[in-house]
Design an enzyme around this catalytic site. Structure first.
Site, PDB file in Angstrom:
ATOM      1  N   SER A 191       1.581  -6.691   6.686  1.00 33.24           N
ATOM      2  CA  SER A 191       1.367  -6.054   7.988  1.00 33.24           C
ATOM      3  C   SER A 191       2.129  -4.725   8.072  1.00 33.24           C
ATOM      4  O   SER A 191       1.625  -3.737   8.586  1.00 33.24           O
ATOM      5  CB  SER A 191       1.785  -6.991   9.116  1.00 33.24           C
ATOM      6  OG  SER A 191       3.176  -6.975   9.296  1.00 33.24           O
ATOM      7  N   ARG A 251      -0.434  -1.486   8.028  1.00 36.22           N
ATOM      8  CA  ARG A 251      -0.484  -0.766   9.298  1.00 36.22           C
ATOM      9  C   ARG A 251      -0.251   0.723   9.071  1.00 36.22           C
ATOM     10  O   ARG A 251      -1.012   1.568   9.520  1.00 36.22           O
ATOM     11  CB  ARG A 251       0.551  -1.308  10.274  1.00 36.22           C
ATOM     12  CG  ARG A 251       0.573  -0.541  11.598  1.00 36.22           C
ATOM     13  CD  ARG A 251       1.649  -1.030  12.536  1.00 36.22           C
ATOM     14  NE  ARG A 251       1.464  -2.437  12.866  1.00 36.22           N
ATOM     15  CZ  ARG A 251       2.210  -3.416  12.380  1.00 36.22           C
ATOM     16  NH1 ARG A 251       3.206  -3.133  11.559  1.00 36.22           N
ATOM     17  NH2 ARG A 251       1.983  -4.666  12.710  1.00 36.22           N
ATOM     18  N   ASN A 305      -3.271   3.554   9.231  1.00 39.72           N
ATOM     19  CA  ASN A 305      -3.207   4.635  10.222  1.00 39.72           C
ATOM     20  C   ASN A 305      -3.276   6.005   9.584  1.00 39.72           C
ATOM     21  O   ASN A 305      -4.024   6.878  10.011  1.00 39.72           O
ATOM     22  CB  ASN A 305      -1.915   4.523  11.028  1.00 39.72           C
ATOM     23  CG  ASN A 305      -2.103   3.698  12.278  1.00 39.72           C
ATOM     24  OD1 ASN A 305      -2.689   4.152  13.240  1.00 39.72           O
ATOM     25  ND2 ASN A 305      -1.648   2.460  12.224  1.00 39.72           N
TER      26      ASN A 305
END
Lengths: 156, 274
Positions: free
Chosen positions: B204, B208, B212
């Site tokens: 995670s 992430r 992004n």
């Protein structure tokens, strides 16, 4: 997105960077900050203390001033009292002196009046005797009748 | 454009070109951007990561060396502001003290922020310059390379295990892994859950950030495509580029912050007794 040896490189680089930061970057900066914080706290405390001291000194000065004023007032009052006393004494002395002088003058006057009256009485007695001599046509023995003459003179 | 050979490039080629790393095949020690396998190094990712990390360390070390308790100068002020911000986050979240937590957080925050910022460099600028000196492929955003983000996340995972063992002891850690959350009779299930949980953390964290920034960079590349489609679309592209860049200033900071905060939270969980 293929996983390859770049991953290992990044892990090693990251670990080294963190180690470097922990060893050479973080401690000096935070200790300088903590030291500054302490210094500012000390400075503020000193400023507080200074303000308190100033206040105390001002209160003390105020006290001293008040005391001085009190003393001055006391001294002034004492001086006033003394002046009044001196004045009073002088007045009393003057009064008594004037009384004395007045008494003396009175006595003199009284004496003068008495002596004048005596002289007058004597004169009247003489006049009365001479008048009586003229009336009686003869001489009155002054010594023999002096008591009558004197009584007469005293009645006048 | 970036390929530098004057041929007309299709949009697909342009995008793929921008998303291809400069690769060094460690087996043959040659630069080959079509190399595959594990023993291939993304030279560009690692280069920019190291340069930016070096910039961070150089700047902060410079300030640290001249840090005084007196009136701070401009740069010291700036650095102290960041340090204080990170320190505040750590103190707020992490129970107890450990000399590793705050420096780790600071490194993550500033380094990730700087790597994210490469996103804001115009997409063709550095690749075109590299093409000028004979380097055909260059991907300038290190965090748009999953190796970089996963590398950081795995290091964080290692530190998590170190913290678990340090704060709970090996036995305590094993006990927690076997008995939490469903009690000792569900030990295998607990362990399985624990493994999934521990795998989820680096995944995670890394995906992430990677997602992004990769997506952000891709949008920048797509906007850059508009500049090849006549003046009207170029003008539109200019506006879009500006908007997306402004938005990305937020994303860049936010993602660096999120990576740091999650790391601190994971470390607190590792340091806490249940």
């Amino acid at each position: 997105m293929d996983i390859n040896v770049t991953l290992i490189g990044q892990m090693v680089a990251f670990a080294l960077f963190v180690w470097f930061t922990m060893k050479f970057v973080w401690p000096p900066i935070t200790s300088a900050m903590a030291e500054r914080q302490q210094k500012i706290a000390d400075g503020l405390a000193a400023a507080d203390k200074g303000a308190r001291d100033l206040q105390e000194a001002a209160a003390k000065a105020e006290d001293a001033l008040k005391q001085a004023r009190e003393e001055a007032r006391e001294i002034l009052a004492g001086a006033n009292r003394q002046a009044m006393q001196i004045l009073e004494e002088a007045r009393t002395a003057a009064q008594s002196e004037s009384d004395r002088i007045k008494g003396q003058a009175q006595a003199e006057i009284d004496q003068s009046i008495a002596s004048a009256r005596e002289a007058l009485r004597k004169e009247v007695a003489t006049l009365a005797i001479s008048g009586a001599e003229k009336i009686l046509g003869r001489e009155i023995d002054a010594a023999a009748h002096s008591d009558i003459v004197d009584r007469l003179a005293a009645q006048i | 454009m970036a390929s530098g050979n004057g041929e007309a490039v299709s949009s697909t080629d342009y995008v793929i070109h921008h998303l291809t790393n400069l690769k060094l095949d460690l087996a043959t020690m040659t630069l080959d951007s079509h190399a595959t396998g594990f023993w291939v190094l993304h030279v560009d990712s690692l280069f920019f990561a190291l340069v930016l990390g070096g910039l961070f360390l150089w700047l902060f070390r410079k300030v640290a060396k001249s840090a005084t308790a007196g009136v701070p100068s401009g740069m010291q002020n700036f650095v102290e502001m960041i340090v204080e911000f990170v320190d505040g986050q750590v103190k707020e979240t992490f129970p107890g003290t450990h000399p590793l937590v705050a420096p780790l957080s600071l490194t993550i925050f500033v380094w990730v922020f700087l790597m994210n910022c490469m996103d804001l460099v115009p997409v063709d600028l550095l690749p075109t310059m590299a093409a000028g000196v004979g380097i055909d492929y260059l991907k300038v955003v290190p965090v748009a390379d999953v190796n970089v983000t996963l590398g950081m996340a795995l290091t964080v995972l290692l530190i998590l295990y170190y913290f678990n063992i340090k704060f709970k002891g090996l036995g305590g850690f094993a006990k927690e892994a076997l008995t939490h959350p469903f009690g000792p009779y569900m030990a295998p299930f607990n362990l399985l859950l624990r493994i999934v949980e521990d795998l989820a953390k680096p995944v995670s964290l890394s995906l992430r950030l990677f997602g992004n920034l990769f997506a952000g960079e891709l949008i920048f590349i797509l906007i850059a495509l508009l500049f090849m489609q006549g003046w009207l679309l170029s003008a539109l592209g200019l506006g879009l580029h500006w908007l997306w860049a402004v938005f990305h200033i937020l994303v860049v900071t936010l993602q660096a912050f999120v990576f740091m905060v999650l790391t601190i939270v994971y470390l607190s969980l590792a340091a806490e007794h249940h």
